[in-house]
Design a protein around this motif. Structure first.
Motif: not given
Length: 224
Positions: A89, A92-94, A100, A129-130, A136
């Protein structure tokens, strides 16, 4: 050697279990990254979180440039110049990759991140998030490239990366000019032989430091 931040006789408890047993952990200012080495349950992640202030000490102190910051809240440490990148985490995945990076940059200019990791350029419109695990981690480490932090704490910075990406990550961390602490399960390739400046390693087992010294002096199991 100038010390930027350190744990002094740090003890951390999770309920009845003690995760750190009086750990001393000095982190030099600038230079090569300091590596916290240890397998799962060794206490390396807890040591990082103690420096960041996200877990409280049951005993001992956190000292930053001579000042006792043990009771300083995590966001106040961040304002003072500490950047903490957890193993999960950390993005920020969304939000998109570009969003970001914009949030991480004080002036909105995230060009240094794209210079450090050119592969991110093609990913700018993608939702974080993808991304793959390695992608990431690149995005997360980019925060350290943009925030001009004095202390950078990063848990498993190269998780999921290719060997080339991992080598590039440690190259970038080594030229930040910040005090860098990286927690790893095994010794990152190429760091053991580094001599100018040497990489300092603290090996933890079951909440205690069992080795402190230069990476070239380290002895242990496979991969260490």
């Amino acid at each position: 050697m100038s010390i930027e931040i350190e744990l002094r006789h740090a003890r951390v408890r999770y309920g009845p279990l003690e995760a750190l047993h009086g750990v001393d952990l000095p982190v030099p200012a600038g230079g090569a990254p300091t590596v916290l080495l240890g397998r799962s349950g060794s206490g390396r992640t807890t040591a990082l979180r103690s420096l960041a202030g996200t877990v409280p000490l049951a005993a001992g102190r956190v000292v930053w440039r001579g000042a006792d910051v043990t009771r300083m809240r995590p966001h106040d440490r961040a304002r003072r110049g500490l950047c903490f990148l957890p193993d999960r985490h950390a993005v920020y995945a969304t939000l998109t990759v570009a969003e970001n990076l914009e949030l991480a940059s004080p002036d909105g200019d995230f060009a240094p991140a794209l210079t450090g990791y050119p592969a991110l350029r093609a990913l700018l419109p993608r939702l974080a998030g993808t991304l793959s695990g390695g992608e990431q981690r690149m995005l997360a480490v980019s925060r350290a490239l943009l925030t001009h932090a004095r202390v950078v704490l990063v848990d498993e910075p190269t998780q999921g990366m290719t060997p080339t990406g991992a080598a590039r990550t440690y190259e970038l961390l080594g030229v930040l000019g910040a005090a860098v602490v990286a927690a790893e399960q095994s010794m990152p390739p190429g760091l053991r032989a580094r001599t100018a400046p040497p990489v300092i390693v603290h090996e933890l087992r079951r909440g205690s430091v069992v080795f402190s010294g230069e990476a070239s002096e380290l002895r242990g199991g496979p991969g260490w």
